[in-house]
Motif scaffolding. Structure first.
Motif, PDB file in Angstrom:
ATOM      1  N   TYR A 365       0.848  -1.187   0.000  1.00 31.13           N
ATOM      2  CA  TYR A 365       0.000   0.000   0.000  1.00 31.13           C
ATOM      3  C   TYR A 365       0.884   1.238   0.000  1.00 31.13           C
ATOM      4  O   TYR A 365       1.700   1.431   0.906  1.00 31.13           O
ATOM      5  N   PHE A 366       0.748   2.046  -1.035  1.00 35.32           N
ATOM      6  CA  PHE A 366       1.477   3.309  -1.141  1.00 35.32           C
ATOM      7  C   PHE A 366       0.640   4.362  -0.417  1.00 35.32           C
ATOM      8  O   PHE A 366      -0.372   4.837  -0.933  1.00 35.32           O
ATOM      9  N   ASP A 367       1.056   4.691   0.800  1.00 34.23           N
ATOM     10  CA  ASP A 367       0.270   5.545   1.683  1.00 34.23           C
ATOM     11  C   ASP A 367       0.764   6.983   1.585  1.00 34.23           C
ATOM     12  O   ASP A 367       1.817   7.324   2.120  1.00 34.23           O
ATOM     13  N   PHE A 368       0.001   7.823   0.919  1.00 37.43           N
ATOM     14  CA  PHE A 368       0.411   9.211   0.752  1.00 37.43           C
ATOM     15  C   PHE A 368       0.545   9.935   2.093  1.00 37.43           C
ATOM     16  O   PHE A 368       1.317  10.881   2.219  1.00 37.43           O
ATOM     17  N   ASP A 369      -0.199   9.494   3.107  1.00 32.72           N
ATOM     18  CA  ASP A 369      -0.132  10.143   4.419  1.00 32.72           C
ATOM     19  C   ASP A 369       1.041   9.662   5.256  1.00 32.72           C
ATOM     20  O   ASP A 369       1.258  10.170   6.363  1.00 32.72           O
ATOM     21  N   ASN A 370       1.782   8.684   4.771  1.00 35.05           N
ATOM     22  CA  ASN A 370       3.021   8.268   5.423  1.00 35.05           C
ATOM     23  C   ASN A 370       4.008   9.440   5.371  1.00 35.05           C
ATOM     24  O   ASN A 370       4.311   9.961   4.304  1.00 35.05           O
ATOM     25  N   ASP A 371       4.521   9.848   6.533  1.00 30.51           N
ATOM     26  CA  ASP A 371       5.420  11.012   6.586  1.00 30.51           C
ATOM     27  C   ASP A 371       6.576  10.889   5.611  1.00 30.51           C
ATOM     28  O   ASP A 371       7.002  11.877   5.002  1.00 30.51           O
ATOM     29  N   LEU A 372       7.110   9.687   5.465  1.00 33.12           N
ATOM     30  CA  LEU A 372       8.313   9.492   4.665  1.00 33.12           C
ATOM     31  C   LEU A 372       8.019   9.563   3.173  1.00 33.12           C
ATOM     32  O   LEU A 372       8.923   9.766   2.371  1.00 33.12           O
ATOM     33  N   ILE A 373       6.752   9.378   2.804  1.00 29.65           N
ATOM     34  CA  ILE A 373       6.338   9.499   1.407  1.00 29.65           C
ATOM     35  C   ILE A 373       5.805  10.903   1.120  1.00 29.65           C
ATOM     36  O   ILE A 373       6.169  11.531   0.129  1.00 29.65           O
ATOM     37  N   LYS A 374       4.971  11.408   2.012  1.00 24.42           N
ATOM     38  CA  LYS A 374       4.302  12.684   1.768  1.00 24.42           C
ATOM     39  C   LYS A 374       5.294  13.825   1.611  1.00 24.42           C
ATOM     40  O   LYS A 374       5.115  14.713   0.778  1.00 24.42           O
ATOM     41  N   HIS A 375       6.355  13.797   2.392  1.00 24.21           N
ATOM     42  CA  HIS A 375       7.351  14.869   2.306  1.00 24.21           C
ATOM     43  C   HIS A 375       7.932  14.964   0.912  1.00 24.21           C
ATOM     44  O   HIS A 375       7.961  16.034   0.297  1.00 24.21           O
ATOM     45  N   ASP A 376       8.397  13.832   0.386  1.00 24.64           N
ATOM     46  CA  ASP A 376       9.064  13.865  -0.922  1.00 24.64           C
ATOM     47  C   ASP A 376       8.082  13.994  -2.066  1.00 24.64           C
ATOM     48  O   ASP A 376       8.422  14.510  -3.130  1.00 24.64           O
ATOM     49  N   MET A 377       6.855  13.529  -1.890  1.00 28.32           N
ATOM     50  CA  MET A 377       5.837  13.746  -2.906  1.00 28.32           C
ATOM     51  C   MET A 377       5.350  15.194  -2.908  1.00 28.32           C
ATOM     52  O   MET A 377       4.767  15.659  -3.874  1.00 28.32           O
ATOM     53  N   THR A 378       5.596  15.901  -1.821  1.00 30.31           N
ATOM     54  CA  THR A 378       5.197  17.301  -1.737  1.00 30.31           C
ATOM     55  C   THR A 378       6.276  18.219  -2.293  1.00 30.31           C
ATOM     56  O   THR A 378       5.999  19.168  -3.027  1.00 30.31           O
ATOM     57  N   TYR A 379       7.535  17.904  -1.949  1.00 30.32           N
ATOM     58  CA  TYR A 379       8.630  18.795  -2.330  1.00 30.32           C
ATOM     59  C   TYR A 379       9.489  18.261  -3.467  1.00 30.32           C
ATOM     60  O   TYR A 379      10.077  19.032  -4.213  1.00 30.32           O
TER      61      TYR A 379
END
Length: 545
Positions: A365-379
Motif C-alpha cells: 500500500y502506497f500511503d500518501f499520508d506516510n510522513d516518509l512518502i508525503k514529504h518527498d511527494m510534496t517537495y
C-alpha cells in the motif's frame, strides 16, 4: 474454483538444513498447492477468508542478515541483524588536510554538530528526518539505533593520497585503532549489541567534497558501503567488516528550502548495511522500481518487499482463491505475497515457513499520508527530474514482480535455482536490477567469479530482483519484458513521458489486475499464458473492491 491439496509428510528431523536459523524439534509438512485460475479480492467490506495465510502464522525462513550468516560461503558481509532492535552505530568524522570547509577548531565543532543532528536529530533540526527517526518510522519501531559520534579524527593526510577502496579500507582500519570518544578509547563491546564480535553499524563522514562537486577530488570520495573479507577477530580492538563512507556535503545537497540538513543519502547507504541492493540501473537506461523506493532514488520510504526481507514485517500469503479485508491489511503493516500456481509451502507446527528469496508477486500500500512518502511527494528533488504535475497525491496499491531466487551451488559444481538444498550445498544471491556492462556485481560477474554455469535458458542478466508493474502500462507495447524503459539524461532528468511518476501507476478500488494483460513484464510471457522466470505458471487475478 478447484483446489487440490497434496500433503507430503516428511520424517521428523532436528535440523532441516545445515543453515537453518534454529533447530526444528517438530516435524515439517510440505503441502503443494495446485489451483486453476483463482482470484484475490482486496475488499473494503468482506472479511479475510479462503486460501490465505495471515502474517501471525508466517515464519520467514530467511531475512537478509540470517541468510548471510547461514553458510560460510556467504559470510562476506556482516549485516545489521534483523533480530537486533537496538543496533549500536559508531559515526566517525574524518578530517583531511585539504578540506576547504574545515580549517580550524571552530569549523570542526560546527560540522560535528551538523553530523550529530543529521544522524540523531529530529524534524526541527533537519527539516525532514534524521537517520534515527527515519528508521524508527520505516521499521514500525523494529529498529531504534543508538548512535554515537567519535571525536573528530585527523587523518594527517590529504585526500589525494586515497586513490581507491583498498586505500579507504586501510585508512579506516587504522582510524578504528586510534579513535576516542570524549577523549577515551572505546571498548570492543561498546558497539556490539548482538554479540557477533563486530561493530553493529559503522559510518565514516569525511570533510572534503564528493568528487562530483569538486573535480580535483579522487572518485573514491563518493557515498558507498563496502564489505571486506572478515578479518581475524581481535580481543582488544574494535572489529568491523561492513562500513559506509560518505562526504559531509551530502547532508547539504537538498535544493528545497524546507530542508535544513538532508539525511537521505546516509539512510540509503544504511540500507546496504542491512543487506539491500541498489534498485536503480547503473547504466541509466531503465527503471525497474520507477524511483519509488529509498534504494532507488534515495527518496520516499522503503517499499514493503525491502521491509520484509529486512525482517520488519511478515506477509499475507495467498495461494489460491482468497479475500483480504483492506482495513485488516492496512493496520497489520503487511504486504500481500501472491504465489505461483505450483507452490510448495512448508509448515512447522502452527507456523508456515516462507522463503522470501524466491519468485512471486507482492502487493503493498502506497500511503500518501506516510510522513516518509508525503514529504518527498510534496517537495520532490530536482536532481532526478521530478516535476510537480507528476507527483502522486493520493494513496493506492502497488504490484511488484519479485525475482530474488538464490543459486544452489554444490561441491560437485552443479547448480540450479534454490528449491531444497542438501548439506553439501551453499547459496549464492546474485539477481539484481543493475546491468552487466556497468555493474561489477551483475549476475554474469557472479557466475564468472564462482566458475558457474546456469541451466536457466535466458540471459541471466535479464533478471530483475524487483520490478514495479505500473497500472498505466496495461496492454501497451512501450515497455519491455524486463522493466519499464525510460530515457535518463546525464543530469538524471527523465525524457520519456511513460516514466513520469503519476497516479495511474497505482491500483485503486474498482481496478482489476489480470496478469495476462501485463505479460511483457515476464521473460516467458505471452497473451495466452504467463510464466514466471522460473517457468512456473501464474494465473491469479487481483480485484480491488
Amino acid at each position: 474454483m478447484n483446489k487440490n491439496f497434496i500433503f507430503k509428510n516428511i520424517v521428523p528431523i532436528t535440523i532441516l538444513f545445515s543453515f537453518l536459523l534454529s533447530a526444528c524439534s517438530s516435524s515439517i509438512d510440505f503441502f503443494e498447492v495446485k489451483h486453476e485460475e483463482a482470484q484475490l479480492f482486496i475488499s473494503k467490506n468482506k472479511e479475510t477468508s479462503g486460501a490465505v495465510i495471515k502474517p501471525e502464522s508466517v515464519e520467514l525462513e530467511f531475512t537478509l542478515s540470517s541468510l548471510y550468516k547461514s553458510d560460510k560461503h556467504l559470510l562476506k558481509r556482516n549485516l545489521i541483524s534483523s533480530e537486533n532492535r537496538n543496533p549500536k552505530m559508531l559515526v566517525v568524522p574524518l578530517h583531511f588536510k585539504d578540506s576547504k570547509e574545515v580549517t580550524n577548531a571552530y569549523e570542526k565543532i560546527a560540522l560535528k554538530n551538523n553530523i550529530e543532528a543529521v544522524f540523531n536529530g529530529d524534524e526541527k533540526t533537519t527539516g525532514y528526518e534524521s537517520v534515527k527517526t527515519y528508521y524508527q518510522k520505516s521499521s514500525f519501531n523494529n529498529v531504534n539505533f543508538d548512535i554515537v559520534l567519535s571525536d573528530y579524527y585527523d587523518t594527517n593526510v590529504s585526500s589525494n593520497t586515497i586513490k581507491n577502496k583498498d586505500d579507504v579500507v586501510r585508512l579506516c582500519s587504522n582510524v578504528l585503532k586510534n579513535i576516542t570518544i570524549k577523549n577515551e578509547k572505546p571498548s570492543k563491546n561498546d558497539f556490539d549489541q548482538d554479540g557477533d564480535g563486530f561493530i553493529d553499524s559503522l559510518f565514516f563522514i569525511y570533510d572534503v567534497h564528493n568528487y562530483q562537486r569538486d573535480s580535483s577530488i579522487n572518485d573514491v570520495f563518493w557515498a558507498f558501503t563496502y564489505t571486506k573479507d572478515f578479518p581475524t577477530l581481535s580481543d582488544n580492538q574494535l572489529n568491523f567488516s561492513t562500513f559506509s563512507f560518505a562526504s559531509y556535503d551530502f547532508m547539504e545537497k537538498g535544493e528545497n528550502s524546507e530542508l535544513k540538513l538532508d539525511a537521505r543519502t546516509y539512510i540509503h547507504e544504511l540500507g546496504h548495511q542491512f543487506g539491500l541492493e541498489d534498485y536503480y540501473d547503473y547504466a541509466k537506461d531503465s527503471s525497474p522500481t520507477t524511483y519509488l523506493s529509498m534504494m532507488d532514488s534515495s527518496l520516499f520510504d522503503f517499499e514493503y518487499y525491502s521491509k520484509m526481507i529486512m525482517g520488519w514485517t511478515k506477509p499475507y500469503i495467498v495461494y489460491g482463491e482468497a479475500t483480504i479485508n483492506e482495513n485488516e491489511l492496512l493496520t497489520s503493516n503487511s504486504p500481500v505475497v501472491v504465489l505461483d500456481d505450483d507452490t510448495i509451502i512448508k509448515r512447522k507446527g502452527d507456523k508456515y515457513v516462507f522463503n522470501p528469496f524466491n519468485e512471486y508477486l507482492i502487493i503493498d500500500y502506497f500511503d500518501f499520508d506516510n510522513d516518509l512518502i508525503k514529504h518527498d511527494m510534496t517537495y520532490g528533488n530536482k536532481n532526478i527530474g521530478f516535476v510537480e504535475d507528476y507527483f502522486i497525491q493520493k494513496s493506492g496499491y502497488r504490484i511488484y514482480h519479485v525475482d530474488n531466487r538464490l543459486f544452489e551451488v554444490s561441491n560437485s559444481a552443479t547448480n540450479s535455482f534454490y528449491n531444497l538444498l542438501d548439506t553439501n550445498s551453499y547459496l549464492l544471491k546474485c539477481i539484481k536490477n543493475t546491468t552487466s556492462t556497468i555493474s561489477p556485481n551483475s549476475e554474469t560477474q557472479y557466475m564468472k567469479t564462482y566458475g558457474l554455469s546456469s541451466n536457466f535458458p535466458y540471459n541471466i542478466n535479464a533478471l530483475n530482483e524487483l520490478t514495479l508493474i505500473a497500472k498505466k502500462t496495461e496492454q501497451i507495447n512501450q515497455y519491455s519484458s524486463l522493466y519499464i524503459k525510460k530515457q535518463i539524461n546525464d543530469d538524471y532528468s527523465v525524457s520519456s513521458s511513460l516514466m513520469k511518476i503519476n497516479e495511474d501507476y497505482l491500483f485503486y478500488s474498482g481496478d482489476v489486475f489480470d496478469i495476462k494483460n501485463y505479460y511483457p513484464y515476464f521473460l516467458n510471457g505471452n497473451r495466452e499464458k504467463v510464466l514466471f522466470d522460473n517457468q512456473k505458471t501464474m494465473k491469479t487475478k487481483i480485484i480491488f473492491e
